[in-house]
Structure formats: structure tokens, C-alpha cells
Design an enzyme around this catalytic site. Structure first.
Site, PDB file in Angstrom:
ATOM      1  CG  HIS A 177      -1.129  22.865 -25.969  1.00 19.56           C
ATOM      2  ND1 HIS A 177      -1.842  22.933 -24.799  1.00 19.56           N
ATOM      3  CD2 HIS A 177       0.162  22.653 -25.594  1.00 19.56           C
ATOM      4  CE1 HIS A 177      -1.028  22.753 -23.771  1.00 19.56           C
ATOM      5  NE2 HIS A 177       0.194  22.591 -24.223  1.00 19.56           N
ATOM      6  CG  HIS A 236      -6.537  21.473 -24.788  1.00 14.42           C
ATOM      7  ND1 HIS A 236      -6.634  22.848 -24.759  1.00 14.42           N
ATOM      8  CD2 HIS A 236      -5.218  21.178 -24.956  1.00 14.42           C
ATOM      9  CE1 HIS A 236      -5.424  23.360 -24.887  1.00 14.42           C
ATOM     10  NE2 HIS A 236      -4.545  22.365 -25.003  1.00 14.42           N
ATOM     11  CB  CYS A 271      -7.062  25.310 -27.635  1.00 12.74           C
ATOM     12  SG  CYS A 271      -8.538  24.395 -27.121  1.00 12.74           S
TER      13      CYS A 271
END
Length: 177
Positions: free
Chosen positions: A44, A32, A127
């Protein structure tokens, strides 16, 4: 409360982060990504709570968390430790060798403007694409690039093995005549 190794590692990293740094949060099958914007905050791209349907499987816009699929996500500003929970985060400005980062003030300004619901696509806007866009003004995911490269090489390998088996079978058949 006892601190885990991850907590100690992440606390040390947090002290070293500078505004605008890309932060990678390694998970089991993927990483991530977010951008550090100061004051212990990460911006994010993350899943939309409670959204999703099986239609996303055929929509071309896939995001899956625990088997629930989404085609939308949220840009959120959250506490670094909440995002890092369960992993050892790392600063990863590795794309700096190819792209010139924007000024940290510009990164934070852009990040704050983008907070809220946004489209998501695991291949074209995930992301990592989002974090790279904030830092470099370029959507780029090395994870997607590596997965695509692996798929191409895997396909070539399967095709090569199939061709070799076909040639071997054809040669064996001709010898037996």
C-alpha cells in the site's frame, strides 16, 4: 488476549483473500486501499514518517495524516493486521466490471518493484490510484471521482439557490414600484 469483532472479521476476510485482490480499509472520512500479495501481506501507499511541511498546502501535492502534510509517500509491504488495525477491511474488486485485472503474478512483481519513496497527490495519485494501478494498470480513484461530483453538484446547488434568491428579490422589487 481478547479478540475484537474487527479482528475476527479481518481474520475471516484474510482466509478468503486471493493474491491481487484490492483491499479497502474504511476509515472515518475516507478509505485506505492496498493490494493483497499473499502471506498475510498488503502492499500500500502510506505516509512518509517524519516528513512534511506547510509548503505542501500550496504545492498541489497534498497528503495529510493527523494534520501533518506530505507530498511524498512510501510504497510499503506490511502485515495485513497492521494495516487493518481499527477497521473492518473488505475485498473490493468492484472495478473488475470496467477493467480487466492483470495476472496475480504480474501484480506482485510490479508491487515489489515499487517499494520505496514515491510522489503523492490526494487528487491525482493517492492510495486508491496506486492499488488500482497495480491491479489494472490504470490509476483510478472512485473516492476522488465522488468527491469531485459532490463538489460540482454542491456548486450547482449554491448557484441555483443564489439565482433563485436574485430572481425573487428582483421580482419583489419590481412589484413594489
Amino acid at each position: 488476549m481478547a479478540s475484537t469483532y474487527e479482528d475476527l472479521h479481518n481474520a475471516a476476510l484474510l482466509r478468503e483473500l486471493e493474491v491481487g485482490d484490492l483491499v479497502e480499509f474504511p476509515r472515518a472520512l475516507y478509505s485506505h486501499w492496498g493490494v493483497y500479495i499473499g502471506n498475510q501481506h498488503i502492499v500500500h501507499l502510506t505516509g512518509v514518517d517524519g516528513a512534511g511541511s506547510m509548503d505542501a498546502l500550496t504545492s498541489g501535492s497534498l497528503f495529510s495524516v493527523c494534520g501533518v502534510t506530505f507530498d511524498k509517500a512510501w510504497v510499503k509491504i506490511e502485515d495485513f493486521f497492521k494495516v487493518a488495525k481499527g477497521c473492518q477491511a473488505k475485498r473490493n474488486n468492484g472495478k473488475d466490471h470496467v477493467c480487466r485485472p492483470l495476472h496475480p503474478h504480474e501484480i506482485v512483481k510490479r508491487a515489489k518493484k515499487m517499494v520505496g519513496e514515491i510522489g503523492y497527490n490526494v487528487l491525482w495519485y493517492n492510495c486508491e490510484h496506486f492499488a488500482a494501478f497495480l491491479r489494472y494498470d490504470r490509476k483510478w480513484s472512485e473516492q476522488v471521482d465522488k468527491a469531485a461530483e459532490t463538489a460540482v453538484w454542491g456548486g450547482a446547488l449554491v448557484a441555483g439557490i443564489g439565482t433563485a434568491i436574485g430572481l425573487f428579490a428582483s421580482t419583489s422589487k419590481n412589484k413594489n414600484k
